[in-house]
Design an enzyme around this catalytic site. Structure first.
Site, PDB file in Angstrom:
ATOM      1  N   GLY A 281      -2.819  90.761  25.544  1.00 48.06           N
ATOM      2  CA  GLY A 281      -1.758  89.809  25.255  1.00 48.06           C
ATOM      3  C   GLY A 281      -2.037  89.095  23.946  1.00 48.06           C
TER       4      GLY A 281
ATOM      5  CD  GLN B  15      -3.859  84.672  20.611  1.00 50.19           C
ATOM      6  OE1 GLN B  15      -3.006  85.214  21.292  1.00 50.19           O
ATOM      7  NE2 GLN B  15      -5.154  84.847  20.838  1.00 50.19           N
TER       8      GLN B  15
ATOM      9  CB  CYS C 160      -8.769  83.925  24.396  1.00 55.34           C
ATOM     10  SG  CYS C 160      -7.496  83.472  23.216  1.00 55.34           S
ATOM     11  CG  LEU C 161      -7.308  89.427  21.508  1.00 55.11           C
ATOM     12  CD1 LEU C 161      -6.078  90.110  20.945  1.00 55.11           C
ATOM     13  CD2 LEU C 161      -8.493  90.382  21.526  1.00 55.11           C
TER      14      LEU C 161
ATOM     15  CG  HIS D 213      -4.256  83.324  28.252  1.00 60.34           C
ATOM     16  ND1 HIS D 213      -5.606  83.252  28.488  1.00 60.34           N
ATOM     17  CD2 HIS D 213      -4.131  83.531  26.908  1.00 60.34           C
ATOM     18  CE1 HIS D 213      -6.257  83.380  27.331  1.00 60.34           C
ATOM     19  NE2 HIS D 213      -5.387  83.570  26.372  1.00 60.34           N
ATOM     20  CD  GLU D 214      -1.227  85.777  25.523  1.00 62.67           C
ATOM     21  OE1 GLU D 214      -1.149  85.169  24.439  1.00 62.67           O
ATOM     22  OE2 GLU D 214      -2.242  86.404  25.868  1.00 62.67           O
TER      23      GLU D 214
ATOM     24  CG  HIS E 189      -2.410  81.310  22.980  1.00 60.63           C
ATOM     25  ND1 HIS E 189      -3.466  80.782  22.283  1.00 60.63           N
ATOM     26  CD2 HIS E 189      -2.903  82.362  23.673  1.00 60.63           C
ATOM     27  CE1 HIS E 189      -4.566  81.497  22.556  1.00 60.63           C
ATOM     28  NE2 HIS E 189      -4.252  82.453  23.401  1.00 60.63           N
TER      29      HIS E 189
HETATM   30 ZN   LIG Z   1      -5.510  83.848  24.287  1.00 59.95          ZN
END
Ligand SMILES: [Zn+2]
Length: 173
Positions: free
Chosen positions: A46, A51, A94-95, A136-137, A140
């Site tokens: 995701g 990001q 998380c990336l 989660h997204e 963000h």
């Molecule tokens: Zn993340």
């Protein structure tokens, strides 16, 4: 299509609140293509537009397992409209916080309203990994990271580690 750099903790832009998409146009579709390319390359399941440094309410996702065909999903202006009382705990990563994982408790099921790439409105009831990933997204898009759901001790520790690493990287750059 272009591979984009992923912002890493403690980059302040990750704390920005993203703006709603007013019109799903060619610019948004190009952003989505870049996001998929970047997400698959990482690899991740995701990604939120912020990001890659674009503060727009756009999320890409693909929860297909390695041996399954790709299953790309796009959520534009996603919004949680209902959450279950029941909770579920998943180990999240998380990336933007590479190689760090932590158990996060969230509502087990959610209803999410969103637009697709044609600008059409949808409502989706999600459970399991999809419910966790959507929350989660969407976090963000509101400048919230999964470490915000951990204890202060754990959050401070990971923040310190990444702040040090960023400082070292800027010194050697
Ligand atoms: Zn993340």
């Amino acid at each position: 299509m272009a591979l984009r750099d992923i912002l890493i903790l403690p980059d302040k832009r990750l704390r920005q609140v993203s703006q709603p998409v007013k019109k799903v146009d060619a610019g948004i579709r190009a952003l989505v293509e870049d996001m998929f390319e970047t997400m698959y390359e990482a690899p991740g399941i995701g990604l939120a537009a912020i990001q890659v440094g674009t503060p727009k309410r756009v999320v890409t996702m693909d929860l297909a397992k390695k041996d399954e065909p790709k299953s790309p999903q796009v959520f534009i202006n996603p919004e949680v409209v209902w959450t279950s009382e029941e909770k579920a705990t998943y180990e999240e990563g998380c990336l933007s916080i590479p190689e760090y994982y932590g158990d996060v408790e969230r509502p087990a099921r959610v209803k999410v309203k969103y637009l697709d790439l044609e600008g059409k409105s949808h409502e989706l009831e999600a459970s399991g990994l999809l419910a966790t990933c959507l929350q989660h997204e969407i976090d963000h898009l509101n400048g919230v990271l999964f470490i915000d759901h951990l204890s202060k001790l754990k959050r401070d520790r990971v923040l310190k580690k990444f702040t040090k690493a960023a400082k070292r990287a800027s010194e050697t750059a």
